[in-house]
Design an enzyme around this catalytic site. Structure first.
Site, PDB file in Angstrom:
ATOM      1  N   GLY A   1      27.113 -41.389   1.851  1.00 39.91           N
ATOM      2  CA  GLY A   1      27.111 -40.665   0.416  1.00 39.91           C
ATOM      3  C   GLY A   1      28.271 -39.586   1.019  1.00 39.91           C
TER       4      GLY A   1
ATOM      5  CB  SER B   1      25.028 -39.673  -7.777  1.00 41.54           C
ATOM      6  OG  SER B   1      24.382 -39.226  -6.379  1.00 41.54           O
TER       7      SER B   1
ATOM      8  CG  ASN C   1      23.427 -43.450   6.047  1.00 43.50           C
ATOM      9  OD1 ASN C   1      22.509 -42.510   5.579  1.00 43.50           O
ATOM     10  ND2 ASN C   1      24.502 -43.068   5.898  1.00 43.50           N
TER      11      ASN C   1
ATOM     12  CE1 TYR D   1      24.538 -36.360  -2.472  1.00 49.32           C
ATOM     13  CE2 TYR D   1      22.265 -35.583  -3.103  1.00 49.32           C
ATOM     14  CZ  TYR D   1      23.452 -36.033  -2.257  1.00 49.32           C
ATOM     15  OH  TYR D   1      22.457 -36.202  -0.763  1.00 49.32           O
TER      16      TYR D   1
HETATM   17  P1  NDP Z   1      27.318 -37.751   6.615  1.00 48.87           P
HETATM   18  O1  NDP Z   1      28.333 -36.805   6.516  1.00 48.87           O
HETATM   19  O2  NDP Z   1      26.928 -37.389   8.564  1.00 48.87           O
HETATM   20  O3  NDP Z   1      27.640 -39.089   6.674  1.00 48.87           O
HETATM   21  C1  NDP Z   1      27.812 -39.927   5.376  1.00 48.87           C
HETATM   22  C2  NDP Z   1      28.153 -41.161   5.845  1.00 48.87           C
HETATM   23  O4  NDP Z   1      28.830 -41.490   4.461  1.00 48.87           O
HETATM   24  C3  NDP Z   1      29.384 -41.082   6.903  1.00 48.87           C
HETATM   25  O5  NDP Z   1      29.539 -42.034   7.955  1.00 48.87           O
HETATM   26  C4  NDP Z   1      30.998 -40.843   5.827  1.00 48.87           C
HETATM   27  O6  NDP Z   1      31.593 -41.797   7.179  1.00 48.87           O
HETATM   28  C5  NDP Z   1      29.675 -41.971   4.968  1.00 48.87           C
HETATM   29  N1  NDP Z   1      30.923 -42.478   3.415  1.00 48.87           N
HETATM   30  C6  NDP Z   1      30.814 -41.791   2.684  1.00 48.87           C
HETATM   31  N2  NDP Z   1      31.703 -41.314   1.760  1.00 48.87           N
HETATM   32  C7  NDP Z   1      32.880 -42.825   2.316  1.00 48.87           C
HETATM   33  C8  NDP Z   1      33.251 -43.934   2.110  1.00 48.87           C
HETATM   34  N3  NDP Z   1      33.766 -43.371   0.518  1.00 48.87           N
HETATM   35  N4  NDP Z   1      33.273 -44.980   2.176  1.00 48.87           N
HETATM   36  C9  NDP Z   1      32.995 -45.534   3.577  1.00 48.87           C
HETATM   37  N5  NDP Z   1      31.570 -44.423   4.650  1.00 48.87           N
HETATM   38  C10 NDP Z   1      31.748 -43.023   3.623  1.00 48.87           C
HETATM   39  O7  NDP Z   1      26.093 -36.834   5.543  1.00 48.87           O
HETATM   40  P2  NDP Z   1      24.353 -37.811   5.914  1.00 48.87           P
HETATM   41  O8  NDP Z   1      24.111 -39.195   7.091  1.00 48.87           O
HETATM   42  O9  NDP Z   1      23.685 -36.280   5.825  1.00 48.87           O
HETATM   43  O10 NDP Z   1      24.571 -38.300   4.790  1.00 48.87           O
HETATM   44  C11 NDP Z   1      23.595 -40.011   4.919  1.00 48.87           C
HETATM   45  C12 NDP Z   1      22.532 -39.649   3.499  1.00 48.87           C
HETATM   46  O11 NDP Z   1      22.367 -38.954   2.873  1.00 48.87           O
HETATM   47  C13 NDP Z   1      24.006 -40.106   2.072  1.00 48.87           C
HETATM   48  O12 NDP Z   1      23.330 -40.931   1.611  1.00 48.87           O
HETATM   49  C14 NDP Z   1      23.363 -38.336   1.235  1.00 48.87           C
HETATM   50  O13 NDP Z   1      23.404 -38.587   0.646  1.00 48.87           O
HETATM   51  C15 NDP Z   1      22.115 -39.132   2.398  1.00 48.87           C
HETATM   52  N6  NDP Z   1      20.712 -37.345   2.334  1.00 48.87           N
HETATM   53  C16 NDP Z   1      21.386 -36.459   2.891  1.00 48.87           C
HETATM   54  C17 NDP Z   1      20.239 -35.469   3.354  1.00 48.87           C
HETATM   55  C18 NDP Z   1      21.270 -33.964   4.266  1.00 48.87           C
HETATM   56  O14 NDP Z   1      20.667 -32.600   3.931  1.00 48.87           O
HETATM   57  N7  NDP Z   1      21.948 -34.700   5.194  1.00 48.87           N
HETATM   58  C19 NDP Z   1      19.616 -34.601   2.532  1.00 48.87           C
HETATM   59  C20 NDP Z   1      19.672 -36.000   1.401  1.00 48.87           C
HETATM   60  C21 NDP Z   1      20.280 -36.863   1.255  1.00 48.87           C
HETATM   61  P3  NDP Z   1      33.454 -41.740   7.012  1.00 48.87           P
HETATM   62  O15 NDP Z   1      33.575 -40.661   6.695  1.00 48.87           O
HETATM   63  O16 NDP Z   1      33.473 -41.861   8.012  1.00 48.87           O
HETATM   64  O17 NDP Z   1      33.174 -43.043   6.356  1.00 48.87           O
END
Ligand code: NDP
Length: 261
Positions: free
Chosen positions: A94, A160, A92, A157
């Site tokens: 991202g 990806s 998940n 994005y």
């Molecule tokens: P958030 O920013 O709330 O969550 C993203 C998560 O990814 C966090 O827990 C963050 O944790 C983690 N993360 C990011 N970079 C890293 C890294 N380098 N290593 C480890 N963990 C990482 O956003 P969302 O919950 O919205 O995103 C979750 C997924 O849903 C993503 O893949 C996003 O692309 C996808 N998505 C979201 C949409 C939206 O509208 N919100 C729409 C479509 C898809 P931490 O920073 O603590 O490492």
């Protein structure tokens, strides 16, 4: 008749410190799954682990950057040693960025691909031997509506997430014989920190507001799809409309997108 029983299953959720990953980890825990959760923000991960433990399931938090091979190995090892195996891998984690391609530094593309695609692929590679021994095993890859249709100011994005779609389709065919299910999740606009935490923002389109959904809504839809053994879930009404319209009249959607560029 559900294809998969969540109770008693052992799952990894990446990007679990906020948003969709956190909601998904909690929903799986509520339904009785044991969990390994990972993300960089250790404090948040610790609080999540406490919430999950209160639901009387096993949980192990492994903090770290998912783009690092040692962190991915520690996550997979934790599933084996602390949970006794692995049935579900949820990729998940991202990140996003906003801005025109021609204004972007090449590092923006590299960073987004590292987190959204390469880390997801390598987590899957590491987890496969464990999953093959699992109970009704499955890989859940969180993509996006933007993995179905490219939009302006998000080229890296979108690329990806298209990569995640293609990888997942190939993998689904290759793993069908084991059988390991592959579910692709394509959320639309979801109320998370995602848009505040983009790695770069040089410009952005003024999209119409179309009622963003909550991460809890997405999590419930995903777990339902997991139970049913579905291949794809799009937990956003307007996302489904966009995908249909794009399949039916891509030229029209191109025209609309150019208005937002
Ligand atoms: P958030 O920013 O709330 O969550 C993203 C998560 O990814 C966090 O827990 C963050 O944790 C983690 N993360 C990011 N970079 C890293 C890294 N380098 N290593 C480890 N963990 C990482 O956003 P969302 O919950 O919205 O995103 C979750 C997924 O849903 C993503 O893949 C996003 O692309 C996808 N998505 C979201 C949409 C939206 O509208 N919100 C729409 C479509 C898809 P931490 O920073 O603590 O490492």
């Amino acid at each position: 008749m559900p294809r998969r029983e969540i109770r008693g299953s052992r799952a990894i959720v990446t990007g679990a410190s906020s948003g969709i990953g956190k909601a998904l980890a909690l929903e799986l825990a509520r339904q009785g799954a044991d969990l390994v959760v990972t993300a960089r923000r250790e404090d948040r991960l610790g609080k999540l682990a406490d919430e999950i433990a209160a639901l009387k399931v096993r949980v192990e938090a492994v903090p770290g950057d998912i783009t690092e091979a040692a962190v991915r190995q520690a996550v997979v090892d934790a599933a084996r040693t602390r949970l006794g195996g692995l049935d579900i891998l949820v990729n998940n984690a991202g990140v996003g960025a906003m801005g025109r391609f021609e204004d972007a530094d090449p590092n923006r593309l590299r960073r987004i691909m590292e987190v959204n695609f390469f880390a997801l692929v390598e987590m899957t590679r590491l987890a496969l031997p464990g999953l093959k021994q699992g109970r009704t095993p499955m890989v859940v890859n969180v993509s996006s509506i933007l993995g179905h249709r490219g939009v302006p100011h998000s080229s890296e994005y979108c690329a990806s997430k298209f990569a995640v779609q293609g990888f997942s389709e190939s993998l689904r065919a290759e793993l069908a014989a084991y059988p390991i299910d592959v579910l692709v999740v394509s959320p639309g606009t979801t109320q998370t920190e995602f848009f505040d935490r983009v790695i770069e923002r040089t410009s952005q389109p003024r999209w119409p507001e179309h009622g963003a959904v909550t991460p809890e809504y997405v999590a419930r839809a995903v777990v339902r799809a997991m139970r049913r053994g579905k291949h794809e879930v799009i937990p956003f009404f307007w996302g489904k409309v966009l995908c249909r319209l794009n399949a039916w009249a891509p030229g029209l959607v191109d025209w609309v997108m150019a208005r937002y560029a």
